[in-house]
Design an enzyme around this catalytic site. Structure first.
Site, short mmCIF file in Angstrom:
data_model
loop_
_atom_site.label_atom_id
_atom_site.label_comp_id
_atom_site.label_asym_id
_atom_site.label_seq_id
_atom_site.Cartn_x
_atom_site.Cartn_y
_atom_site.Cartn_z
N GLU A 20 0.83 -1.19 0.00
CA GLU A 20 0.00 0.00 0.00
C GLU A 20 0.87 1.25 0.00
O GLU A 20 2.00 1.23 0.47
CB GLU A 20 -0.92 -0.01 1.21
CG GLU A 20 -1.97 -1.10 1.07
CD GLU A 20 -2.86 -1.25 2.30
OE1 GLU A 20 -4.05 -1.51 2.10
OE2 GLU A 20 -2.37 -1.12 3.42
N CYS A 45 3.14 -2.90 15.77
CA CYS A 45 2.98 -2.60 14.34
C CYS A 45 2.33 -3.77 13.60
O CYS A 45 2.78 -4.91 13.70
CB CYS A 45 4.36 -2.30 13.73
SG CYS A 45 4.30 -2.11 11.94
N CYS A 75 3.55 8.47 1.27
CA CYS A 75 4.20 7.50 2.15
C CYS A 75 4.43 6.21 1.37
O CYS A 75 3.47 5.60 0.89
CB CYS A 75 3.28 7.29 3.35
SG CYS A 75 3.87 6.05 4.48
N CYS A 85 8.27 -5.43 15.32
CA CYS A 85 7.84 -4.50 16.38
C CYS A 85 6.43 -4.89 16.84
O CYS A 85 5.55 -5.14 16.00
CB CYS A 85 7.88 -3.07 15.86
SG CYS A 85 9.50 -2.64 15.21
N CYS A 144 7.68 -7.16 6.50
CA CYS A 144 8.82 -6.46 7.10
C CYS A 144 9.78 -7.47 7.68
O CYS A 144 9.38 -8.52 8.17
CB CYS A 144 8.34 -5.51 8.21
SG CYS A 144 9.70 -4.53 8.89
N CYS A 185 -0.36 5.32 10.15
CA CYS A 185 0.90 4.63 10.47
C CYS A 185 0.63 3.27 11.10
O CYS A 185 -0.14 3.17 12.04
CB CYS A 185 1.69 5.39 11.53
SG CYS A 185 2.51 6.82 10.93
N1 SAH Z 1 10.11 0.42 9.34
C1 SAH Z 1 10.32 1.80 9.48
C2 SAH Z 1 9.34 2.64 8.69
C3 SAH Z 1 7.90 2.20 8.61
S1 SAH Z 1 6.91 2.40 10.03
C4 SAH Z 1 10.27 2.20 10.94
O1 SAH Z 1 9.89 1.37 11.76
O2 SAH Z 1 10.68 3.31 11.25
C5 SAH Z 1 6.59 4.16 10.13
C6 SAH Z 1 6.33 4.64 11.57
O3 SAH Z 1 5.05 4.16 12.04
C7 SAH Z 1 7.36 4.12 12.56
O4 SAH Z 1 7.76 5.13 13.46
C8 SAH Z 1 6.59 3.05 13.29
O5 SAH Z 1 7.14 2.77 14.51
C9 SAH Z 1 5.21 3.67 13.36
N2 SAH Z 1 4.13 2.70 13.65
C10 SAH Z 1 4.11 1.38 13.40
N3 SAH Z 1 2.94 0.85 13.84
C11 SAH Z 1 2.21 1.86 14.36
C12 SAH Z 1 0.91 1.94 14.95
N4 SAH Z 1 0.13 0.88 15.06
N5 SAH Z 1 0.49 3.16 15.38
C13 SAH Z 1 1.26 4.26 15.23
N6 SAH Z 1 2.50 4.24 14.67
C14 SAH Z 1 2.97 3.05 14.26
FE1 SF4 Z 2 8.81 -3.09 10.44
FE2 SF4 Z 2 6.66 -2.05 11.57
FE3 SF4 Z 2 8.90 -2.28 12.99
FE4 SF4 Z 2 8.77 -0.46 11.01
S1 SF4 Z 2 7.55 -0.48 12.89
S2 SF4 Z 2 10.44 -1.92 11.43
S3 SF4 Z 2 7.44 -1.55 9.54
S4 SF4 Z 2 7.69 -3.98 12.15
#
Ligand code: SAH
Ligand code: SF4
Length: 407
Positions: free
Chosen positions: A123, A150, A136, A147, A143, A382
């Site tokens: 997406e 996420c 974005c 995390c 991934c 996000c």
């Molecule tokens: N993988 C990279 C970029 C993609 S995520 C990273 O982790 O930085 C983009 C941002 O969204 C990151 O700061 C991530 O921690 C945040 N993010 C992920 N899941 C989220 C959620 N459920 N609610 C709010 N932010 C989230």
């Molecule tokens: Fe991957 Fe989500 Fe962690 Fe970013 S926040 S590194 S997209 S698992």
């Protein structure tokens, strides 16, 4: 200290598939050098290559040409040769959703390893604001990392995107918005009616960890920043990483865009849980890499992202510790309200708490506008992105939509 249980959990996933180029590849996303090489491979004389590259570059990235026939400054003969061997294809758009706030999300289909079988989806999200329009982009299907807050992290890592697929997301967005020279601009809620380009900023904040797909992301962003093409300056491109330390300095040297770091916690014990990669590259090591990020200065600050998780990382003590931790680093802090997804074990902090947290950060000199989440009604915020390779059930989707509406 890391427990035996913790250390047995895999930090990084390996890709399940690799990219297999089609018989007739697309020229989208090739560097100028690779494009010249592609022209050489179909018999275009070295003496002509530079001029042809310049022409194709203009038609593709300034005018958004979708087929070679549009390239009226290129001779018919050369156009025919190009058309026999290459395309100008972008990723296929499977669906387009438009939020009430003007945010747009495109679901894109990418080929699987075996032609015609198991395609993949990523997406890409466009967020219009009064002073800018941000796109974005995704860098991986799934991934590498895990995390815990996420949605993408719960998914398998299917494969890395190619430079063409990364640049292709911008091409698709500009196609759909009418954002190329001479195209008819789309109108709609939230979209600027006149003036500049719709897409002024790029963030690598969609699906995937860009620094685990380093070469492709680098090559793609250098194409994006090329002043004779898509022409989005490096100051308006932000690469977000969860903290792949060895590639942070490389990113500064070889890409040179703005950097955002997903910090989310001020203590290793908590960050180990939220961003398990922290067990490999703990906070101190990560912040040292930030301090040494090539080009970092007050005019080129690093953004620290901090997701607000109720009762987990949102105490006022955490806010004060965050300010202390970042002392001496030219930084901005971006507080992100947590976006829930079905099965997520966290809740978003109360608004009142976010405001108090934000005040401490603000008073310490870190301008910290908490942006209202955008596009939640279309699951474009996000961390809500997840490709349909692991489709949500209808029930999950309904639950998610209900959550988005009530927050
Ligand atoms: N993988 C990279 C970029 C993609 S995520 C990273 O982790 O930085 C983009 C941002 O969204 C990151 O700061 C991530 O921690 C945040 N993010 C992920 N899941 C989220 C959620 N459920 N609610 C709010 N932010 C989230
Ligand atoms: Fe991957 Fe989500 Fe962690 Fe970013 S926040 S590194 S997209 S698992």
């Amino acid at each position: 200290m890391t427990t035996v249980l913790e250390s047995s959990i895999a930090l990084e996933k390996t890709p399940l598939e690799r990219y297999v180029p089609p018989a007739k590849p697309s020229l989208v996303g090739l560097s100028r050098a690779a494009l010249a090489q592609a022209l050489g491979a179909i018999g275009i004389a070295p003496s002509q290559q530079k001029m042809r590259v310049q022409q194709i570059w203009h038609w593709l990235y300034v005018r958004g040409a979708k087929d070679f026939d549009q390239m009226s400054s290129v001779s018919k003969e050369v156009r025919a040769i190009l058309d026999t061997h290459y395309t100008l294809a972008r990723p296929e758009v499977v669906a387009e959703q438009v939020s009430v706030d003007g945010t747009r999300k495109w679901l894109l289909r990418l080929p699987g390893e075996v032609a015609g079988e198991r395609p993949h989806e990523v997406e890409c999200v466009y967020i219009p604001e009064t002073d800018r329009g941000t796109l974005c982009l995704s860098s991986q299907v799934g991934c590498t990392l895990t995390c815990t807050f996420c949605h993408t992290g719960t998914q398998r890592l299917v494969r890395n995107l190619t430079p063409g697929e990364i640049v292709g997301q911008i091409m698709v967005a500009r196609d759909r918005l009418g954002d190329f020279l001479g195209a008819e601009r789309v109108t709609g809620p939230g979209l600027p009616t006149e003036g500049d380009r719709f897409i002024s900023n790029i963030v690598m904040m969609g699906m995937g960890e860009p620094l685990y797909n380093f070469e492709a992301v680098r090559d793609a962003l250098l194409v994006v920043a090329d002043g004779d093409g898509l022409s989005i300056s490096k100051r308006r491109i932000t690469l977000s990483t969860s903290g792949v330390v060895p590639n942070i300095s490389r990113a500064g040297e070889e890409i040179g865009t703005m950097l955002a770091v997903s910090l989310h916690a001020v203590r290793d014990e908590l960050r180990n849980e939220l961003v398990p990669l922290n067990r490999k590259y703990p906070i101190k090591v990560l912040l040292d890499a930030c301090r040494n990020y090539p080009g970092v200065s007050n005019a080129k600050r690093i953004t620290f992202e901090y997701v607000m998780l109720k009762g987990v990382n949102d105490s006022l003590e955490d806010a004060k510790a965050l300010v202390r931790l970042l002392k001496g680093i030219p930084a901005k802090i971006n507080l992100i309200p947590f976006n829930p997804w079905p099965g997520s074990k966290y809740e978003c902090s109360d608004w009142d708490q976010i405001e108090k947290f934000s005040e401490i950060v603000f008073n310490a000199g870190y301008a910290s506008p908490v942006r209202t989440p955008r596009g939640r009604d279309i699951l474009a915020a996000c961390g809500q992105l997840k490709s349909a390779t692991e489709k949500l059930s209808a029930r999950e989707r309904m639950a998610l939509r209900a959550m988005a509406m009530t927050d």
